[in-house]
Scaffold this active site. Structure first.
Site, PDB file in Angstrom:
ATOM      1  N   ASN A 211      19.231 -33.370 -63.956  1.00  0.00           N
ATOM      2  CA  ASN A 211      18.585 -32.495 -62.979  1.00  0.00           C
ATOM      3  C   ASN A 211      18.995 -31.062 -63.326  1.00  0.00           C
ATOM      4  OD1 ASN A 211      17.704 -31.053 -60.781  1.00  0.00           O
ATOM      5  ND2 ASN A 211      19.155 -31.963 -59.324  1.00  0.00           N
TER       6      ASN A 211
ATOM      7  N   LYS B  69      17.959 -28.371 -61.988  1.00  0.00           N
ATOM      8  CA  LYS B  69      17.938 -27.462 -60.836  1.00  0.00           C
ATOM      9  C   LYS B  69      17.221 -26.155 -61.224  1.00  0.00           C
ATOM     10  CE  LYS B  69      21.965 -29.821 -59.144  1.00  0.00           C
ATOM     11  NZ  LYS B  69      23.168 -29.824 -58.333  1.00  0.00           N
TER      12      LYS B  69
ATOM     13  N   HIS C 251      16.707 -34.270 -52.508  1.00  0.00           N
ATOM     14  CA  HIS C 251      17.991 -33.762 -53.002  1.00  0.00           C
ATOM     15  C   HIS C 251      18.672 -32.974 -51.879  1.00  0.00           C
ATOM     16  CE1 HIS C 251      21.000 -31.571 -55.236  1.00  0.00           C
ATOM     17  NE2 HIS C 251      20.864 -32.484 -56.174  1.00  0.00           N
TER      18      HIS C 251
ATOM     19  N   GLU D 186      20.227 -30.313 -51.884  1.00  0.00           N
ATOM     20  CA  GLU D 186      19.972 -28.870 -51.898  1.00  0.00           C
ATOM     21  C   GLU D 186      18.638 -28.549 -51.241  1.00  0.00           C
ATOM     22  OE1 GLU D 186      20.838 -28.309 -56.059  1.00  0.00           O
ATOM     23  OE2 GLU D 186      22.918 -28.816 -55.587  1.00  0.00           O
TER      24      GLU D 186
ATOM     25  N   GLU E 243      24.424 -39.268 -53.643  1.00  0.00           N
ATOM     26  CA  GLU E 243      25.103 -38.050 -54.065  1.00  0.00           C
ATOM     27  C   GLU E 243      25.853 -37.450 -52.877  1.00  0.00           C
ATOM     28  OE1 GLU E 243      23.016 -36.168 -57.677  1.00  0.00           O
ATOM     29  OE2 GLU E 243      21.912 -35.555 -55.898  1.00  0.00           O
TER      30      GLU E 243
ATOM     31  N   GLY F  88      28.472 -30.463 -57.963  1.00  0.00           N
ATOM     32  CA  GLY F  88      28.833 -29.183 -58.566  1.00  0.00           C
ATOM     33  C   GLY F  88      30.253 -28.732 -58.281  1.00  0.00           C
TER      34      GLY F  88
ATOM     35  N   SER G 236      29.021 -34.385 -59.866  1.00  0.00           N
ATOM     36  CA  SER G 236      30.087 -34.091 -60.834  1.00  0.00           C
ATOM     37  C   SER G 236      30.306 -35.211 -61.847  1.00  0.00           C
ATOM     38  CB  SER G 236      31.395 -33.760 -60.111  1.00  0.00           C
ATOM     39  OG  SER G 236      31.257 -32.564 -59.358  1.00  0.00           O
TER      40      SER G 236
ATOM     41  N   GLY H 123      23.751 -33.239 -62.810  1.00  0.00           N
ATOM     42  CA  GLY H 123      23.311 -31.853 -62.704  1.00  0.00           C
ATOM     43  C   GLY H 123      23.855 -31.019 -63.846  1.00  0.00           C
TER      44      GLY H 123
HETATM   45  P1  PGA Z   1      26.265 -32.036 -60.510  1.00  0.00           P
HETATM   46  O1  PGA Z   1      24.901 -32.172 -59.684  1.00  0.00           O
HETATM   47  O2  PGA Z   1      26.262 -33.107 -61.555  1.00  0.00           O
HETATM   48  O3  PGA Z   1      26.234 -30.657 -61.076  1.00  0.00           O
HETATM   49  O4  PGA Z   1      27.386 -32.234 -59.523  1.00  0.00           O
HETATM   50  C1  PGA Z   1      24.373 -33.431 -59.395  1.00  0.00           C
HETATM   51  C2  PGA Z   1      23.090 -33.283 -58.612  1.00  0.00           C
HETATM   52  O5  PGA Z   1      23.013 -32.443 -57.719  1.00  0.00           O
HETATM   53  O6  PGA Z   1      22.115 -34.018 -58.874  1.00  0.00           O
END
Ligand code: PGA
Length: 248
Positions: free
Chosen positions: A10, A12, A93, A95, A163, A169, A208, A229
């Site tokens: 992803n 983003k 997601h 976000e 998640e 992140g 992460s 991500g």
């Molecule tokens: P990340 O994001 O691997 O940077 O923690 C995962 C995601 O939001 O899909």
């Protein structure tokens, strides 16, 4: 039940045309891992050039609007991303649930719109840190699954991504045991919602995921892949995660 592993990236709101070169190495790794499904969700603007550059790699969108078209300035429909070359989309997601105040009902409608446009769907769920600290993580996540599951949900076109919001992140991850427990709870909720079909639905872990922790997480019970991500932005970081899945 044997479920094929799915490793999805992803990007983003990251990536430019120059970044598409990273997909070359990811496509090579995907071809070398025939037992694993590999996919990358890129920004809307990169879907067409990405699909053209690496036709063998599954390219997707990060969101779609629930409506087929109309007066929705700034939004993009499922049919539009499909025409651009997307074969799947993320929905729900955190976000978007947090930043755009998307409800479970919105997420359900988006998943259904994606299915109508011929896309497969990765539906994301996850608890906030305060909810976990209050002992409510499982109730929150299974509640999201129950309320955002699209009508007609089937393993052929739908996966779930768990998640935890506090792990995205941040470099923090739940323990492998915590992940296995939550994935088990999600599968029980799926069974309550769609019966035996639940056995075939892939449940990915996200938050992460890195080359260092991927193998441990992917080996956990009911973990059928990863949604990645930050570590999906370069082939150097993403390919080892694909390889970890292939080595299982
Ligand atoms: P990340 O994001 O691997 O940077 O923690 C995962 C995601 O939001 O899909």
């Amino acid at each position: 039940m044997m479920r094929r592993k799915l490793v999805a990236g992803n990007w983003k709101m990251n990536g430019s045309c120059a970044a598409l070169a990273e997909l070359d190495g990811i496509a090579v790794a995907a071809a070398a891992a025939p037992g694993v499904d590999v996919a990358v969700a890129v920004p809307f603007t990169l879907i067409a050039p990405a699909a053209e550059r690496v036709p063998a790699l599954v390219i997707g969108a990060q969101d779609v609007h629930p409506a087929a078209g109309g007066a929705h300035t700034g939004c993009v429909s499922a049919a539009m991303v499909a025409e651009a070359g997307a074969r799947f989309t993320l929905v729900g997601h955190s976000e978007r649930r947090c930043d755009q105040a998307e409800s479970d009902g919105d997420v359900k409608a988006k998943a259904e719109a994606a299915y109508r446009a011929g896309l497969t769907v990765i539906l994301c769920v996850g608890e906030q840190l305060a909810e976990r600290d209050a002992g409510r993580a499982e109730a929150v996540v299974t509640g999201q699954v129950a309320a955002s599951l699209p009508d007609g949900a089937a393993a052929a076109w739908l996966s779930i991504a768990y998640e935890p919001v506090w792990a995205i992140g941040t470099g923090r991850t739940p323990t492998v045991a915590d992940v296995a427990q939550m994935h088990g709870a999600i599968r029980r909720q799926l069974a309550a919602s769609i019966g035996e079909e639940a056995d075939a639905v892939r449940i990915l872990y996200g938050g992460s995921v890195t080359a260092d922790n991927a193998a441990g997480l992917l080996r956990a019970g009911d973990v059928d892949g990863a949604l990645v991500g930050g570590a999906s932005l370069t082939a150097a970081k993403f390919v080892p995660i694909v390889e970890a899945a292939a080595a299982l």
